[in-house]
Design a protein around this motif. Structure first.
Motif, PDB file in Angstrom:
ATOM      1  N   LEU A 407       0.829  -1.200   0.000  1.00 29.37           N
ATOM      2  CA  LEU A 407       0.000   0.000   0.000  1.00 29.37           C
ATOM      3  C   LEU A 407       0.871   1.261   0.000  1.00 29.37           C
ATOM      4  CD1 LEU A 407      -2.731   1.546   0.498  1.00 29.37           C
ATOM      5  CD2 LEU A 407      -2.291   1.200   2.948  1.00 29.37           C
ATOM      6  N   LEU A 408       1.866   1.306   0.871  1.00 29.54           N
ATOM      7  CA  LEU A 408       2.707   2.497   0.981  1.00 29.54           C
ATOM      8  C   LEU A 408       3.637   2.654  -0.217  1.00 29.54           C
ATOM      9  CD1 LEU A 408       3.500   2.259   4.805  1.00 29.54           C
ATOM     10  CD2 LEU A 408       2.141   4.015   3.665  1.00 29.54           C
ATOM     11  N   GLU A 409       4.114   1.543  -0.748  1.00 21.96           N
ATOM     12  CA  GLU A 409       4.965   1.619  -1.934  1.00 21.96           C
ATOM     13  C   GLU A 409       4.169   2.099  -3.148  1.00 21.96           C
ATOM     14  OE1 GLU A 409       6.554  -2.255  -2.385  1.00 21.96           O
ATOM     15  OE2 GLU A 409       7.975  -2.069  -0.701  1.00 21.96           O
ATOM     16  N   SER A 410       2.909   1.703  -3.233  1.00 19.52           N
ATOM     17  CA  SER A 410       2.075   2.077  -4.380  1.00 19.52           C
ATOM     18  C   SER A 410       1.586   3.524  -4.284  1.00 19.52           C
ATOM     19  CB  SER A 410       0.870   1.148  -4.489  1.00 19.52           C
ATOM     20  OG  SER A 410       1.281  -0.199  -4.615  1.00 19.52           O
ATOM     21  N   HIS A 411       1.583   4.082  -3.088  1.00 19.99           N
ATOM     22  CA  HIS A 411       1.066   5.440  -2.869  1.00 19.99           C
ATOM     23  C   HIS A 411       2.066   6.219  -2.028  1.00 19.99           C
ATOM     24  CE1 HIS A 411      -2.826   4.159  -4.512  1.00 19.99           C
ATOM     25  NE2 HIS A 411      -2.652   3.048  -3.810  1.00 19.99           N
ATOM     26  N   PRO A 412       3.120   6.716  -2.655  1.00 20.96           N
ATOM     27  CA  PRO A 412       4.191   7.386  -1.911  1.00 20.96           C
ATOM     28  C   PRO A 412       3.743   8.650  -1.192  1.00 20.96           C
ATOM     29  CG  PRO A 412       4.488   7.631  -4.292  1.00 20.96           C
ATOM     30  CD  PRO A 412       3.400   6.635  -4.092  1.00 20.96           C
ATOM     31  N   GLU A 413       2.595   9.207  -1.554  1.00 17.32           N
ATOM     32  CA  GLU A 413       2.086  10.400  -0.879  1.00 17.32           C
ATOM     33  C   GLU A 413       1.411  10.091   0.452  1.00 17.32           C
ATOM     34  OE1 GLU A 413      -1.551   8.607  -2.563  1.00 17.32           O
ATOM     35  OE2 GLU A 413       0.553   8.735  -3.166  1.00 17.32           O
ATOM     36  N   LEU A 414       1.222   8.810   0.734  1.00 11.44           N
ATOM     37  CA  LEU A 414       0.419   8.390   1.894  1.00 11.44           C
ATOM     38  C   LEU A 414       1.289   8.231   3.137  1.00 11.44           C
ATOM     39  CD1 LEU A 414      -2.544   7.601   2.511  1.00 11.44           C
ATOM     40  CD2 LEU A 414      -1.916   5.235   2.047  1.00 11.44           C
ATOM     41  N   ASN A 415       0.879   8.899   4.223  1.00 14.16           N
ATOM     42  CA  ASN A 415       1.484   8.711   5.546  1.00 14.16           C
ATOM     43  C   ASN A 415       0.398   8.201   6.487  1.00 14.16           C
ATOM     44  OD1 ASN A 415       4.065   9.761   4.790  1.00 14.16           O
ATOM     45  ND2 ASN A 415       3.174  11.825   4.891  1.00 14.16           N
ATOM     46  N   LEU A 416       0.786   7.351   7.440  1.00 12.38           N
ATOM     47  CA  LEU A 416      -0.219   6.659   8.253  1.00 12.38           C
ATOM     48  C   LEU A 416       0.084   6.695   9.749  1.00 12.38           C
ATOM     49  CD1 LEU A 416      -0.634   3.398   6.134  1.00 12.38           C
ATOM     50  CD2 LEU A 416      -2.189   5.365   6.159  1.00 12.38           C
ATOM     51  N   TYR A 417      -1.001   6.747  10.531  1.00 17.71           N
ATOM     52  CA  TYR A 417      -0.934   6.343  11.929  1.00 17.71           C
ATOM     53  C   TYR A 417      -1.266   4.854  11.972  1.00 17.71           C
ATOM     54  CZ  TYR A 417      -1.311  11.288  13.276  1.00 17.71           C
ATOM     55  OH  TYR A 417      -1.097  12.635  13.435  1.00 17.71           O
ATOM     56  N   VAL A 418      -0.491   4.092  12.703  1.00 12.61           N
ATOM     57  CA  VAL A 418      -0.820   2.689  12.962  1.00 12.61           C
ATOM     58  C   VAL A 418      -1.386   2.631  14.373  1.00 12.61           C
ATOM     59  CG1 VAL A 418       0.045   0.341  13.150  1.00 12.61           C
ATOM     60  CG2 VAL A 418       0.981   1.869  11.406  1.00 12.61           C
ATOM     61  N   VAL A 419      -2.698   2.378  14.500  1.00  8.13           N
ATOM     62  CA  VAL A 419      -3.400   2.502  15.783  1.00  8.13           C
ATOM     63  C   VAL A 419      -3.806   1.110  16.278  1.00  8.13           C
ATOM     64  CG1 VAL A 419      -5.318   3.591  17.012  1.00  8.13           C
ATOM     65  CG2 VAL A 419      -4.274   4.746  15.029  1.00  8.13           C
ATOM     66  N   GLY A 420      -3.382   0.788  17.485  1.00  5.89           N
ATOM     67  CA  GLY A 420      -3.729  -0.495  18.082  1.00  5.89           C
ATOM     68  C   GLY A 420      -5.005  -0.413  18.902  1.00  5.89           C
ATOM     69  N   HIS A 421      -5.865  -1.469  18.804  1.00  2.00           N
ATOM     70  CA  HIS A 421      -7.135  -1.545  19.546  1.00  2.00           C
ATOM     71  C   HIS A 421      -7.222  -2.892  20.264  1.00  2.00           C
ATOM     72  CE1 HIS A 421      -9.126   1.947  17.496  1.00  2.00           C
ATOM     73  NE2 HIS A 421      -8.217   1.639  16.565  1.00  2.00           N
ATOM     74  N   THR A 422      -7.881  -2.926  21.412  1.00  2.00           N
ATOM     75  CA  THR A 422      -8.131  -4.168  22.142  1.00  2.00           C
ATOM     76  C   THR A 422      -9.627  -4.298  22.428  1.00  2.00           C
ATOM     77  OG1 THR A 422      -7.941  -3.232  24.377  1.00  2.00           O
ATOM     78  CG2 THR A 422      -5.885  -3.905  23.296  1.00  2.00           C
ATOM     79  N   ASP A 423     -10.032  -5.445  22.934  1.00  2.00           N
ATOM     80  CA  ASP A 423     -11.402  -5.574  23.432  1.00  2.00           C
ATOM     81  C   ASP A 423     -11.454  -5.038  24.861  1.00  2.00           C
ATOM     82  OD1 ASP A 423     -10.465  -7.566  25.205  1.00  2.00           O
ATOM     83  OD2 ASP A 423     -10.911  -9.165  23.781  1.00  2.00           O
ATOM     84  N   ASP A 424     -12.589  -5.239  25.523  1.00  2.00           N
ATOM     85  CA  ASP A 424     -12.792  -4.656  26.859  1.00  2.00           C
ATOM     86  C   ASP A 424     -12.525  -5.660  27.973  1.00  2.00           C
ATOM     87  OD1 ASP A 424     -13.410  -2.491  28.504  1.00  2.00           O
ATOM     88  OD2 ASP A 424     -15.485  -3.136  28.743  1.00  2.00           O
ATOM     89  N   THR A 425     -11.831  -6.768  27.662  1.00  2.00           N
ATOM     90  CA  THR A 425     -11.500  -7.755  28.682  1.00  2.00           C
ATOM     91  C   THR A 425     -10.278  -7.269  29.464  1.00  2.00           C
ATOM     92  OG1 THR A 425     -12.309  -9.530  27.262  1.00  2.00           O
ATOM     93  CG2 THR A 425     -10.901 -10.159  29.117  1.00  2.00           C
ATOM     94  N   GLY A 426     -10.364  -7.208  30.784  1.00  2.46           N
ATOM     95  CA  GLY A 426      -9.238  -6.748  31.598  1.00  2.46           C
ATOM     96  C   GLY A 426      -9.329  -5.268  31.928  1.00  2.46           C
ATOM     97  N   GLU A 427      -8.286  -4.748  32.581  1.00  3.62           N
ATOM     98  CA  GLU A 427      -8.252  -3.364  33.017  1.00  3.62           C
ATOM     99  C   GLU A 427      -8.007  -2.427  31.836  1.00  3.62           C
ATOM    100  OE1 GLU A 427      -8.905  -2.199  35.973  1.00  3.62           O
ATOM    101  OE2 GLU A 427      -9.253  -4.202  36.814  1.00  3.62           O
ATOM    102  N   GLY A 428      -8.706  -1.296  31.838  1.00  8.69           N
ATOM    103  CA  GLY A 428      -8.591  -0.353  30.741  1.00  8.69           C
ATOM    104  C   GLY A 428      -7.189   0.206  30.571  1.00  8.69           C
ATOM    105  N   ASP A 429      -6.541   0.588  31.689  1.00 11.02           N
ATOM    106  CA  ASP A 429      -5.194   1.166  31.601  1.00 11.02           C
ATOM    107  C   ASP A 429      -4.207   0.152  31.039  1.00 11.02           C
ATOM    108  OD1 ASP A 429      -6.131   3.523  32.586  1.00 11.02           O
ATOM    109  OD2 ASP A 429      -5.455   3.170  34.645  1.00 11.02           O
TER     110      ASP A 429
END
Length: 489
Positions: A407-429
């Motif tokens: 994706l990034l090689e095909s679109h050199p103008e593109l910059n990204l945030y890579v954002v991690g997500h979890t489910d709600d099992t366990g403590e939020g912090d």
């Protein structure tokens, strides 16, 4: 005390002669020459036993009991209701029973309606018909080895005949370990089974490998369909269901219908529920008795997962639940409906095995990712894997990582945030920190192993705070465990 009670039976006035094929309760035999008109015996049933005659408001009060229920209706001629009643009362006194309520004649109710309420509660068919005249009632309690034994007797006459309505509830410990299961099946290692599995080889072959039938159950019908779409009831059913009361699934579908004799829907349901919870399934939806919507809606719910699309008459005292769990080859959904008829129970069982954990998620493809970003500024990625509580990217994530690189090689103008997500099992912090570490690991792998420029990727983690689905089920939690690519200006 219970064994002493049985020993004293020989002293009771009600028991000199009982035929060999009679089915009296061991505690109290029939009055001489009485014949059993109707009977019912159900293990571990819920029963509303009257506490006494109708009150000043004309209504009878009840106590909800749970235990082994035996109900008998006797019929006899040539004797008065008084004599029959006095014999029962004397027998209970000899057993040192705790007499909790007694009424005689007018004390039992001044109207036929009040007497009907009292007698009907003890009748096998919920109706004493015309046998409410010259009435007598007694309720008593005895101490048994396993728990209290409750006895209620209504004696009424009609045109020279007498009927005795007798109900006995024996409190017993709940048994929730009667359903055999196979944990190995969840990992696709079906060899072997639990030591409690007493099925014959033929029964094992007929049942689904995941879960055995209730002990003594008879298989009425079964059907299996490979890779089919099905809507599983997931809420109260009506004549025109909407999308909110069904769970739409696609996968291999296995349907089984079993019949179990002389047991309550409650006992069968609790055993199945305990078995599937022991396997780690989550209950996503359930209803019990009146909460299932009455007879018409209960019949609709059970029919939607039945082999023949009908529960016939088995919709009384209903229970229903849907449970889900992730497995290596895909999510498994188990729907079970329990309905009774005449002391027997019918189980409608549906198991849906989805094909592959990625089947219903966003495709990890560079072109698809770019289209998502163009449309909404972000794209969801589900093909990046971590061990539990670990931020190390697993090797099987290579396909998704390669798609991001392309994706990034095909679109050199593109910059990204890579954002991690979890489910709600366990403590939020904790989940917030874990999602941040995982996102950073993804960025690090993309930079070091795929030679992407440092300035084009930036990591962040938001933990459980931006879900795309509910966390109440395995399926919802699986959707929430993801990486998102967000366009960065």
């Amino acid at each position: 005390m219970f064994f002493r009670t049985l020993a004293l039976l020989s002293l009771c006035l009600i028991a000199p002669q009982v035929s060999a094929d009679a089915s009296d309760h061991p505690l109290l035999s029939r009055y001489p020459n009485a014949e059993i008109f109707e009977s019912s015996s159900v293990q571990y049933e819920t029963y509303r036993m009257p506490t006494g005659p109708a009150g000043s408001n004309g209504s009878v009060s009840y106590e909800l009991l749970v235990g082994n229920l035996t109900m008998l209706t006797y019929e006899l001629e040539g004797v008065s209701t008084l004599k029959v009643f006095e014999n029962y009362k004397s027998a209970l006194a000899k057993l040192d029973a705790d007499i909790q309520a007694v009424c005689e004649l007018e004390e039992c109710g001044e109207t036929s309606d009040a007497l009907d309420q009292l007698g009907d509660a003890l009748a096998v068919r919920d109706d004493v018909y015309n046998y409410y005249r010259k009435p007598y009632f007694i309720r008593a309690q005895l101490a048994g080895v396993k728990g209290a034994v409750h006895v209620a007797i209504f004696v009424g006459g009609d045109d020279g005949s007498v009927q005795v309505q007798q109900a006995i509830v024996e409190e017993v410990p709940a048994e929730h370990d009667l359903i055999a299961t196979s944990e190995e099946y969840l990992a696709r290692k079906p060899e072997g089974s639990s030591p409690e599995d007493l099925r014959t080889p033929e029964q094992k072959k007929a049942d689904h490998p995941l879960i055995a039938r209730y002990p003594g159950a008879r298989l009425e019908n079964a059907r299996k369909v490979e890779y089919e779409r099905v809507d599983v009831p997931f809420g109260e059913q009506g004549s025109t269901p909407d999308v909110n009361d069904s769970l739409s699934l696609t996968g291999d579908i296995s349907l089984h219908t079993y019949t179990v004799n002389n047991v309550s829907t409650l006992k069968v349901m609790e055993n199945y529920r305990s078995a599937i919870e022991d396997l780690g399934f989550d209950i996503g939806y359930e209803c019990a008795l009146e909460a299932c919507g009455g007879s018409e809606l209960s019949e609709e719910t059970g029919g939607r997962i039945a082999v023949n699309e009908s529960v016939y008459n088995y919709y009384r005292k209903p229970y229903y639940f849907v449970a889900q769990k992730d497995a290596p080859q895909g999510a498994i959904t188990l729907a079970l409906f329990f309905g009774g008829d005449g002391g027997d129970v019918r189980v409608q069982q549906a198991i849906v095995e989805e094909k592959g954990i990625q089947k219903d998620l966003v495709k990890v493809d560079a072109d698809q990712l770019y289209q998502e970003i163009q449309q909404s500024g972000k794209a969801l990625v589900y093909g990046i894997y971590f061990d539990t509580d670990s931020a190390a990217v697993k090797p099987e994530s290579a396909g998704a990582l390669q798609a991001i690189s392309t994706l990034l090689e095909s679109h050199p103008e593109l910059n990204l945030y890579v954002v991690g997500h979890t489910d709600d099992t366990g403590e939020g912090d904790y989940n917030l920190g874990l999602s941040s570490r995982r996102a950073a690991s993804v960025v690090d792998v993309l930079k070091t192993e795929y030679s992407l420029e440092n300035s084009r990727l930036e990591s962040a983690g938001v933990g459980p705070y931006a879900p795309v689905a509910g966390n109440e089920s395995d399926q919802g939690r699986r959707l929430n465990r993801r990486v998102e690519l967000v366009r960065r200006l």
